[in-house]
Scaffold this motif. Structure first.
Motif, PDB file in Angstrom:
ATOM      1  N   ASP A 115     -12.062  13.370  83.522  1.00 47.88           N
ATOM      2  CA  ASP A 115     -12.300  11.665  83.984  1.00 47.88           C
ATOM      3  C   ASP A 115     -11.189  10.917  83.460  1.00 47.88           C
ATOM      4  N   SER A 116     -10.420  10.398  84.328  1.00 41.07           N
ATOM      5  CA  SER A 116      -9.228   9.525  83.631  1.00 41.07           C
ATOM      6  C   SER A 116      -9.727   8.347  83.051  1.00 41.07           C
TER       7      SER A 116
ATOM      8  N   MET B  64      -6.022  13.793  79.983  1.00 39.90           N
ATOM      9  CA  MET B  64      -5.489  14.241  81.232  1.00 39.90           C
ATOM     10  C   MET B  64      -3.982  14.811  81.277  1.00 39.90           C
TER      11      MET B  64
ATOM     12  N   THR C  35     -10.379  21.228  93.174  1.00 36.78           N
ATOM     13  CA  THR C  35      -9.300  20.372  92.202  1.00 36.78           C
ATOM     14  C   THR C  35      -8.031  20.017  92.728  1.00 36.78           C
TER      15      THR C  35
ATOM     16  N   SER D 239      -8.629  17.160  94.864  1.00 36.37           N
ATOM     17  CA  SER D 239      -8.991  15.903  94.149  1.00 36.37           C
ATOM     18  C   SER D 239      -7.501  15.365  93.616  1.00 36.37           C
ATOM     19  N   LEU D 240      -6.788  16.305  93.505  1.00 35.21           N
ATOM     20  CA  LEU D 240      -5.443  16.076  92.981  1.00 35.21           C
ATOM     21  C   LEU D 240      -4.535  15.204  94.005  1.00 35.21           C
TER      22      LEU D 240
ATOM     23  N   ARG E 141      -5.907  13.728  96.787  1.00 42.74           N
ATOM     24  CA  ARG E 141      -6.390  12.499  96.901  1.00 42.74           C
ATOM     25  C   ARG E 141      -6.307  11.492  95.862  1.00 42.74           C
ATOM     26  N   SER E 142      -5.626  11.817  94.713  1.00 45.15           N
ATOM     27  CA  SER E 142      -5.732  11.057  93.460  1.00 45.15           C
ATOM     28  C   SER E 142      -5.072   9.665  93.727  1.00 45.15           C
ATOM     29  N   HIS E 143      -5.547   8.571  93.268  1.00 44.45           N
ATOM     30  CA  HIS E 143      -4.941   7.313  93.448  1.00 44.45           C
ATOM     31  C   HIS E 143      -3.857   7.359  92.282  1.00 44.45           C
ATOM     32  N   ASP E 144      -4.166   7.979  91.328  1.00 42.94           N
ATOM     33  CA  ASP E 144      -3.272   7.608  90.051  1.00 42.94           C
ATOM     34  C   ASP E 144      -1.980   8.422  90.328  1.00 42.94           C
TER      35      ASP E 144
ATOM     36  N   ALA F 141       1.107  12.443  87.618  1.00 42.43           N
ATOM     37  CA  ALA F 141       0.566  12.822  88.747  1.00 42.43           C
ATOM     38  C   ALA F 141       1.500  13.298  89.660  1.00 42.43           C
TER      39      ALA F 141
ATOM     40  N   SER G  73      -8.769   5.728 101.403  1.00 44.89           N
ATOM     41  CA  SER G  73      -9.411   7.019 101.645  1.00 44.89           C
ATOM     42  C   SER G  73     -10.298   7.185 102.821  1.00 44.89           C
TER      43      SER G  73
END
Length: 1991
Positions: free
Chosen positions: A1572-1573, A1590, A1632, A1635-1636, A1638-1641, A1646, A1778
């Motif tokens: 969890d970031s 991370m 996984t 989610s990567l 879709r990640s906002h970060d 990233a 999203s």
């Protein structure tokens, strides 16, 4: 004249004379080769000093004037520029001194200046007082030189064994002096110099200071006189004096007087002996080879006038001041005449030789023998001079041998006198006045003379003529033990004299005769002969019935008498209960008898002391039973004096252990000391009463002293445990109580007639305590109260006596108090510097006290531990705390100070100083006491000065001597020299121990640092500067500096290696400790030039003590490393430069110039050119010669060969006895082991054990011998490890910490090459010790790293590329040699040494890095070269070296592969990582894939792949929020790097797939554990070293993704299989991955992940791949399709995040998040974003192509909306939020693609521009302004001031590196941009073609497009069904209006400007790089589509 008037600050009356003496001493006594050539120069220079012996420079008016003006005009001082003004006070003192000694004014001034300089050596004295000492010291130096020169002459008595040339030189020089009147000058000085006169003069002018100064001045004056007299004596020993000189000597002796006690002064004694040697002709009898030459030189034989003059002078009637002296000279002359008369040459002198009888008579009338005994033997110095003794021996024996008639006359006269005495006693008349006692005097003289034998000469043997032939070789006579050879005539005569004198001996001579025998029995052989004589004397009359034997001088007679006395006296033993218990009137023994008995007892004592055989024979004699009779007499009423003698005699018997045991029992039985009280007895009896009642009232204590002596002897031989058993509690306790309570404690309060006896009593009793405690070892049984049965009841048993003493000294007991007050008394007496009665015994008593304290401190730890464990109720305190108590005398807590004050008396009492140092060292280990001690030591200023001076004097001591082998006890001087040396060792150890404790500590005070202020604020100065006293640091430095200016190097390292080692260690500790480092290093550098002067003498070699010399070097090198580091940091360039060139030069140094200044030349040499190659002669580099001095081989002791003991058990015992010693070596305690083994042997029972005991003991000895050898080996290995480690430190510091430009790159490489090759040669030799390998491996690693770095930096500067010799400055051949040796080293380590190999793998990696091509700038031109050109281009240096390296590696074959692969698969983490890296590196250059094949075939590759499963668990633990261990991560990264390397070849990739790599990775669960970031912000490592969870996760994921990417790229042939497996991984971990995506970060990490994920998806998530996956059921295929569709959607939705302003926003965001990050990071982010775009566009392109080759059947990925996406102005873009999963109407529009096309084109030009600028900068790097250079460097240098500190060369290197980085980054971006442009155009074209040509706008009613369904039906596996359906649903609403809008938007967007730019892109880039005219064609087509109207 002015020049002559310059003042010599070293004082011409002292310093030059001191140098003269040092030269003479060095050349003649110390045999130093370098002093020999100086000797001749010095003698020529100082000849005037010898000729005008002790003459002072005269005063003069001119000098007086010059000195007077010195305060106004100044005065020139030699060696200093200009003139110096001197204070008035100094000049006044100079005039006083000038008048005092009658010396020239300038000389007086010089003495004062020298006194000022030397003042620190004499704390507490003013310069004037020091000048007085220097004046006399100068005189003494001349006298000493003269004496030594004379002693070295060739002559008749002795030789110094010097070379012939040297002896010739000194003989010639001294002959000259003698011919110019030396004798008369010396005799005049004898009269002129007198201590009293000099003291009166000094007293008047206040020239005398404290007691010590007075003592030193009087010592120097006396010594001057003594040495001058000794010079004359030495001369006459070697050669005769001339007639005039002899007469002058006689004249002088005529006026000599005796001292108060009747003896001669030692100076006069020397002159008398000189005359006796002048008149000596006895050497004529010795048949030496140069006898004839000596006879020729003898004036007695050659000069008649000489004989005549001497004869008339000695015959003259004129009486001398001392008639006895005249008699001695007459006797000597008479004997010489007698010898001359017997020589052939003597016939000419007959008129003189006739007078010998008359002369002898005159001599006898002058009581010659009495005078010799009292006047000459009475002088203290007589016994210290061997040649006095030999001369007097020849005088006495010559008289007896040459004058037999005279001896007969003496005997007759004595008999006559005896009769007269007898008659007068009978008649009670007066004794006749004419009695002569000549024979008595002669006997007494012989007795006295031979009883002292300080040199062990045993001259008395000449009086014994052996009657029986001797089998014992130990009893050789003086005729060399040849039993059958007839002894010399003289010996026969002397022996006859001894026997005849004993026959019919008159009673008057009885005592004298016994006294003579006692003297002649002095020595082991003499005692044996005397014993035999007394035995044979008595045997003739043994059958006499009356029992009265014939000779009164025999054992028979003596013991018979003793028995009679005992019988008589025993009858009247008083009743102890009688009240009037006093000695009744003695009827038994008269005074005369008492004297006789005493004399005989003394003779008996002497004989049995020397001869063990006599002891046993007498003791076991059945009739005499001496021990029993003596003990019986002791119980009788006899005078204490006789009892004392009896006890002394018993003590002599007790020397034999077998007698001692029975003697104890007898002693106890006779109750000499009453240990058992009878029940009704009222008062004590025995010795206690004698002491308290008789001796105390007489104030004399002979009996007590003898009793202590007896106990002392018996305790040493044996200490019976069950003494007195049955009658009392057994043990020694009553004796100890008596000694302690009745003798020791009351001793200070008793009265003494002789003051010295007080100290004799104390000494004798303390000696017993000392022995008891010395032999005591605390044992657990001592602390358990045992009971014994006594007369039916249980009573507590006694503890061992040592235990009792320990207990009393560990409590505040009277015993402790008395010992401490004794120490105070001792110091007080020593401080007076005056002789006092009993001084020797007081010193001895003090020594025993100190020894007791030392022993207690040594044993108290064990004692206390055992006491604690035993739960005994006994209370004790540690001695070091008791010593902190308050002294009743001074009312201060100064006991330890008192102990320390003994160091100040080191010169007079070295043993006390030694014990004192030992005690201080034991006390100093307690930190709490240290702080107290500093306070105590500095509390009182005067005491503080004395204490410091004491320590310094001990260290400065010139007489100390380090001895390796055991010192012979008889050599007192050597023994004391060793004691002084040990004292120095203890002081240095004390400093070393203290320095490890926190400040303030004792060491800091003693070394002269601040103890009241911060230590760092100390400003060290030379002694005397700014009032700085001479401290231990100065003493240590002067010890070490001695000899550094000479070629042979520091003297101390050779003469006292262990001391030198400790000195260097102290210096190192001071430099290494942060507090003391700065002041120390500054002082050593500026005032001493310490390191340079010592390093230039490396390596120290000392074959006899290799361990010490290695340790010396290691401490010195460690210090040098610190110095190099510090001077480099402080930019003290010249200092660093000097040391560096000293250590690394291979040119000969202009070392050792005349004045010892070796520093000037280096300063002037160029900084970089200190290694020239043009000179022919090379010398070994200093660092290499140090390495040569370390012997890597180590002989190991052989295995134990044991017959009785079990080897494994013995090994166990040995390891139990191991401990770490002072030097930190782990060794076995031999003493402890000995005790254990002997106890084991003693524990054996039975007869067999007794029989085998000698063999057992022999085996014990062999075990001990073996352990000693083993200890030596361990110490040696530790020393070698230590020195190697220090060497490595120094090398690493030189290469790392010193400024790089001090050693030019080419030289640096050659130096490293030499070091590497030498190191390898040493470590690869057959017998190199394995223990040293790890250090060598570490050094090899560092050196290889530096070599690699050096070569690379050289290439970066563009110097060394492609030079003729090979690759760089260092030739290829050298590099290959290094590689071969490195590989040999790896192989020779075998299976063990894993950690060691880690170093070697590191070295190998660094080495292989050399051949790696550095980054080259991508100029975008290179691709233009034709393929042919590339193929035919010559091989560059890098590839050549790489090829050769590979060839060498492959030549090692499978053995090397085996080692590396095995280490890579299992082993220690470090070596695994490095082995993996090595494999990686070798695989990268191994074109033939030999290594890969081996790894595959041997199963190592499969093993590696399978180990990934085990790593999974470890990696999962990394992702917890706690701070983890990163080891598993590093190993995983290394493995993945290697697997990635393997996968780069198609063969390798296939092999990996075959090993099931992907399958194993699929099963790893760590990929699903995305942290969890937010959670990781809690546990953040402050140092920033441990990455966040991370980041850790990304570190695990990225290598896997990279590996997949490489596999996908490599497996082109079997692409489908690889892709299918990877797709399976993607789908298993789909959550996984999604989610990567879709990640906002979108941070750097990233983006990196995204670029890799999108890359893999673009190659695998394709319709074709599913079919390759094989037979999967349809349900699974449905599921897979769902995942693939999701991947597609997510990928497309990513596009909008990374386009245009959105991208800028992300970049800005990243900059805000971490503002300090460099420009590099921004560039990396740009690349990653472009990469993601390129990957997505590639994916789109592949999807389009795979769906159909024709546009009308292809799928649509983008909506037909041509406008650019909204929200570019900073609002959110349409797809960045999203989306709900099923909202397909929001698919990305074509406008986005057009927008991407535009931005990419714009980016392309921006990047192209930047690329060109950077290229220009790179080409014109030299012309760049400094500001720009700094700007470029900023990215690569951390820290604010970083760039400022870098040198310009380094700066331009960094700038170049940064530019290459920039250029290559831009080149990468350009490639990506052009690719994106191309794919965008393609996608646009396909979509536009579909929309504008094939798409039919429909009504909303129609649900499906016919075209779409056609397309869909073409896919059998339905892989695109879902997407197709959704797409068509989304697109079914496309109306004509949409299409028109699309077209108009596109026309607007895809305008002329864009088209032109696109074609420009193609012209600039695609021409060389990719498909040429591709863009052109597409642009044309799109343009056509947009112009085309749908028909």
């Amino acid at each position: 004249m002015a020049a002559q008037m310059a003042v010599n600050s070293g004082a011409s009356l002292w310093r030059p004379l001191k140098e003269l003496w040092e030269t003479v001493d060095g050349a003649l006594l110390k045999r130093q080769s370098e002093s020999v050539h100086l000797l001749d120069l010095q003698l020529k220079k100082h000849k005037p000093h010898f000729l005008s012996l002790f003459k002072n420079p005269p005063k003069s008016a001119e000098q007086r004037e010059k000195v007077r003006k010195a305060s106004t005009d100044g005065i020139a001082i030699q060696g200093q520029q200009g003139s110096r003004l001197l204070p008035e006070q100094l000049l006044t003192e100079a005039f006083i001194l000038s008048d005092l000694f009658d010396i020239g004014e300038l000389a007086a001034l010089e003495l004062l200046l020298a006194g000022e300089q030397q003042q620190p050596y004499f704390p507490g004295l003013t310069r004037g007082l020091v000048a007085v000492l220097l004046y006399w010291d100068g005189k003494l130096c001349v006298a000493n030189s003269l004496q030594t020169l004379i002693q070295s002459r060739h002559g008749k008595t002795f030789t110094l064994n010097l070379s012939v040339e040297l002896v010739a030189l000194t003989t010639r020089f001294t002959d000259e002096l003698m011919s110019q009147g030396l004798t008369k000058r010396i005799l005049n000085l004898m009269s002129e110099i007198s201590v009293t006169r000099e003291f009166e003069k000094l007293q008047k002018e206040r020239g005398l200071g404290n007691e010590k100064h007075r003592k030193e001045v009087s010592y120097l004056i006396n010594e001057c006189r003594q040495v001058l007299a000794d010079s004359l004596f030495s001369w006459t020993c070697q050669s005769p004096l001339t007639k005039d000189d002899t007469l002058a000597l006689i004249s002088h002796l005529e006026t000599v007087t005796a001292q108060a006690d009747g003896s001669l002064h030692s100076v006069n004694l020397a002159l008398v002996m000189a005359l006796l040697y002048c008149l000596d002709v006895s050497f004529v009898e010795q048949g030496t080879e140069d006898r004839e030459d000596l006879l020729q030189a003898l004036p007695l034989l050659t000069e008649r006038q000489y004989v005549g003059a001497v004869h008339s002078r000695l015959m003259a009637d004129q009486p001398w001041r001392l008639p006895g002296l005249q008699a001695v000279c007459r006797l000597a002359w008479a004997l010489s005449l007698r010898v001359l008369s017997q020589l052939p040459q003597g016939s000419a002198l007959v008129e003189f030789t006739e007078a010998d009888e008359a002369l002898t008579d005159q001599a006898l009338l002058g009581d010659v023998f009495l005078f010799i005994k009292e006047g000459m033997l009475g002088c203290e110095s007589f016994a210290h001079e061997e040649f006095y003794i030999r001369r007097l021996h020849s005088l006495i024996t010559d008289f007896l041998a040459l004058m037999p008639m005279k001896v007969k006359q003496l005997r007759n006269r004595a008999d006559e006198d005896a009769r007269l005495v007898h008659m007068s006693l009978q008649m009670d008349s007066e004794l006749p006045s004419s009695l002569r006692k000549d024979l008595e005097h002669l006997m007494n003289l012989i007795g006295e003379f031979y009883s002292k034998d300080s040199f062990g000469l045993e001259l008395g043997l000449e009086f014994w003529c052996p009657t029986e032939s001797l089998q014992h070789t130990s009893l050789q006579g003086s005729y060399l033990g040849m039993a059958l050879q007839r002894p010399p005539h003289k010996q026969v005569v002397l022996s006859k004299f001894v026997r005849q004198m004993g026959d019919l001996l008159p009673s008057t001579l009885y005592i004298s005769y016994l006294h003579m025998l006692k003297g002649l029995a002095n020595g082991p052989q003499c005692a044996h002969y005397c014993f035999s004589l007394l035995k044979t004397n008595g045997t003739t009359h043994s059958d006499n019935i009356q029992g009265v034997s014939g000779s009164p001088v025999s054992w028979e007679h003596f013991f018979h008498s003793l028995m009679l006395y005992h019988e008589n006296l025993r009858r009247d033993l008083p009743n102890p209960d009688a009240v009037q218990y006093r000695h009744p009137p003695l009827r038994g023994i008269t005074q005369r008898e008492l004297e006789g008995l005493t004399s005989f007892l003394q003779l008996l004592t002497k004989i049995i002391s020397w001869s063990e055989n006599a002891r046993l024979a007498l003791c076991e004699h059945p009739q005499w039973t001496p021990v029993i009779v003596m003990l019986g007499l002791l119980q009788c009423s006899v005078p204490p004096v006789l009892k004392a003698e009896l006890l002394n005699c018993l003590a002599a018997f007790g020397k034999s252990p077998e007698i001692a045991a029975s003697l104890w029992q007898s002693l106890e039985y006779t109750q000499i000391l009453q240990t058992v009280r009878a029940p009704g007895q009222r008062q004590a009896a025995g010795i206690e009463v004698e002491l308290n009642e008789i001796e105390s009232s007489c104030e004399e204590y002979p009996l007590t002293r003898s009793f202590c002596h007896l106990i002392s002897t018996l305790v040493e031989s044996s200490l019976p445990v069950n003494l007195g058993a049955g009658l009392r509690v057994p043990g020694f306790q009553p004796y100890l109580n008596f000694l302690r309570d009745s003798v020791f404690l009351p001793f200070p309060t008793r009265a003494y007639r002789r003051p010295e006896e007080k100290w004799e009593v104390a000494d004798s009793v303390l000696e017993v305590f000392h022995k008891l405690l010395r032999d005591y070892e605390p044992h657990p049984s001592d602390f358990v109260q045992e009971m014994v049965e006594l007369q039916g009841e249980q009573v507590p048993a006694h503890k061992p006596p040592g235990h009792s003493i320990m207990f009393h000294l560990l409590n505040d007991s009277p015993t402790l108090a008395l010992c401490l007050s004794l120490l105070e008394e001792g110091v007080r007496q020593l401080d007076t510097y005056a002789p006092f009665p009993g001084k020797k015994h007081l010193e001895s008593a003090v020594l025993h006290c100190l020894c007791l304290f030392d022993l207690v401190l040594q044993k108290e730890a064990v004692f206390m531990d055992l006491l604690r464990e035993s739960q005994d109720s006994m209370l004790v305190s540690p001695l070091e705390q008791l010593l902190q108590g308050v002294s009743p005398q001074t009312r201060r807590a100064d006991h330890i100070v008192t102990i320390a004050r003994f160091l100040y008396h080191n010169s007079s009492d070295p043993e006390a100083a030694f014990q004192s140092a030992k005690i201080l060292r034991r006390v100093a280990i307690y930190p709490n006491i240290q702080i107290r001690l500093v306070g105590d030591f500095t509390h009182d200023q005067t005491v503080s000065v004395k204490l410091m001076a004491g320590f310094v004097q001990c260290l400065d001591n010139e007489d100390a001597e380090e001895v390796t082998e055991k010192v012979d006890e008889s050599d007192e001087q050597r023994r004391l020299a060793t004691v002084r040396h040990e004292t120095q060792i203890h002081i240095l150890n004390l400093l070393i121990t203290s320095l490890e404790l926190k400040a303030p500590n004792l060491a800091l005070y003693l070394l002269g640092y601040e103890v009241k202020k911060p230590v760092g604020s100390t400003n060290l100065q030379d002694p005397g500067v700014l009032g700085c006293p001479r401290s231990c640091l100065h003493a240590i430095l002067s010890l070490l500096q001695k000899g550094t200016e000479k070629r042979s190097g520091p003297v101390l390292t050779q003469q006292a290696p262990h001391l030198a080692e400790l000195c260097y260690q102290v210096i190192y500790q001071l430099c290494a400790c942060p507090d003391t480092s700065e002041p120390t290093m500054r002082y050593l550098r500026t005032s001493q030039d310490f390191l340079f002067s010592h390093l230039q003498h490396l390596p120290f070699s000392l074959p006899s003590n290799q361990i010490a010399s290695l340790s010396q070097m290691s401490w010195l090198m460690k210090t040098a490393a610190i110095e190099l580091r510090v001077t480099s940091l402080n930019r003290q360039r010249s200092h660093t430069q000097r040391l560096v060139s000293l250590l690394l030069d291979d040119q000969p140094h202009p070392q050792h110039t005349a004045d010892g200044e070796s520093g000037m030349e280096e300063e002037n040499r160029s900084v970089s050119g200190f290694l020239h190659f043009d000179t022919v002669s090379k010398v070994r580099r200093k660092l290499l010669s140090v390495l040569d001095a370390i012997d890597f081989s180590q002989t190991m002791p052989e295995l134990l060969q044991l017959d009785f003991f079990e080897r494994t058990q013995i090994e166990q015992v040995i390891s139990n006895c191991e401990h770490v010693n002072e030097q930190g070596h782990n060794v076995c305690n031999v003493k402890l082991l000995h005790r254990v083994l002997v106890a084991e042997v003693n524990a054996l029972q039975g007869m067999a054990a007794i029989g085998q005991r000698p063999m057992l003991m022999e085996e014990v000895n062999s075990i001990l011998q073996h352990v000693v050898e083993r200890n030596v080996v361990r110490r040696s290995l530790t020393a070698k490890r230590h020195v190697l480690q220090s060497w490595r430190n120094l090398v690493e510091t030189l290469l790392t910490a010193c400024p790089a430009d001090l050693i030019p790159a080419d030289d640096r490489q050659l130096i490293i090459r030499d070091l590497l090759l030498d190191l390898h040669d040493k470590v690869l030799s057959k017998d190199a010790a394995g223990e040293l390998m790890p250090i060598v491996a570490g050094a090899v690693f560092t050196l290889t790293a530096h070599l690699s770095q050096s070569v690379l930096s050289e290439q970066q500067q563009g110097l060394g590329l492609e030079t003729s010799s090979g690759f760089a400055s260092i030739a290829n051949s050298a590099l290959h040699l290094i590689l071969r040796k490195l590989l040999d080293f790896i192989l020779c380590t075998g299976g063990g040494y894993q950690r060691l190999r880690a170093h070697l793998y590191g070295s190998l990696l660094y080495y292989l890095q050399i051949a790696q091509k550095p980054d080259e700038p991508d100029t975008l031109q290179t691709a233009g070269r034709a393929m042919w050109e590339r193929l035919t281009a010559p091989e560059d240096g890098f590839s050549k070296l790489q090829r050769e390296n590979l060839a060498i590696i492959e030549s090692y074959g499978k053995s090397l592969m085996e080692v590396v692969c095995r280490d890579a698969c299992d082993g220690h983490e470090f070596s695994r990582m490095l082995a993996l890296a090595v494999l990686d590196r070798i695989l990268s250059i191994d074109r033939q894939n030999q290594w890969l094949l081996y790894a595959c075939n041997s199963g190592y590759l499969r093993s590696l792949v399978e180990s990934l499963r085990q790593d999974d668990v470890a990696l999962q633990s990394l992702l917890t929020p706690q701070l983890p261990l990163l080891k598993p991560l590093y190993i995983y990264e290394s493995k993945m790097a290697l697997l990635t390397r393997v996968a780069k070849t198609s063969q390798g990739a296939v092999e990996l797939l075959r090993c099931g790599l992907v399958a194993h990775l699929i099963e790893c669960q760590v990929f699903d554990m995305v942290p969890d970031s937010d959670a990781h912000r809690v546990m953040r490592d402050g140092s920033g070293f441990i990455p966040s969870p991370m980041d850790r996760y990304r570190q695990i994921l990225i290598p896997t993704l990279r590996l997949f990417q490489v596999i996908l790229t490599s497996t082109t042939m079997n692409h489908q299989q690889g892709a299918a497996q990877v797709l399976q991984w993607l789908i298993v971990h789909a959550d996984t991955i999604q989610s990567l995506l879709r990640s906002h970060d979108l941070s750097m990490g990233a983006l990196q992940v995204l670029s890799l994920v999108t890359g893999i998806i673009s190659k695998t998530a394709l319709p074709g791949v599913l079919q390759a996956g094989g037979d999967v059921n349809s349900a699974a295929i449905m599921e897979f399709q769902g995942h693939i569709n999701r991947f597609q959607r997510l990928c497309l939705s990513l596009l909008s995040c990374l386009v245009g302003s959105e991208r800028e926003r992300l970049l800005k965001q990243a900059e805000i998040a971490s503002p300090g990050e460099s420009a590099e990071r921004r560039e990396d982010m740009e690349v990653a974003m472009q990469q993601v775009c390129a990957n997505i566009m590639e994916y789109c392109q592949t999807l389009l192509l795979q769906s159909s080759t024709q546009a009308q059947f292809s799928i649509c990925l983008f909506t037909p909306v041509g406008s650019e996406p909204a929200g570019r102005d900073g609002g959110r873009t349409d797809l960045s939020s999203s989306l709900p999963l099923m909202n397909y109407s929001r698919a990305p529009s074509l406008g986005l693609v057009l927008y991407l096309l535009k931005t990419s084109t714009a980016d392309f030009f921006r990047f192209h521009q930047s690329h060109r600028q950077s290229l220009d900068k790179l080409q014109n790097l030299d012309q760049l302004p400094p500001e720009e250079l700094k700007e470029l460097c900023h990215g690569l240098v951390s820290g604010s001031g970083g760039v400022e500190k870098i040198s310009s060369v380094h700066r331009s290197l960094l700038a170049k590196r940064r530019l290459v980085q920039l250029i290559n980054n831009r080149a990468k971006l350009l490639a990506l941009c052009s690719y994106v442009v191309e794919t965008c155009l393609f996608v646009l074209w396909r979509h536009l073609e579909y929309y504008l040509l094939h798409c039919t706008p429909t009504d909303p009613k129609d649900s499906l497009l016919s075209g779409a369904s056609l397309v869909r039906s073409r896919f059998t596996d339905d892989s695109f069904g879902d997407l197709q359906a959704s797409a068509s649903r989304g697109l079914s609403r496309v109306s004509q209006q949409d299409l028109d809008l699309l077209k108009s938007d596109m026309v607007a967007g895809f305008g002329e400007v864009l088209q032109r730019k696109l074609l420009e892109v193609e012209g600039l880039y695609s021409q060389v790089r990719s498909r040429y005219t591709f863009i052109q064609a597409l642009v044309r087509r799109i343009r056509g589509l947009l112009q085309h109207t749908k028909s």
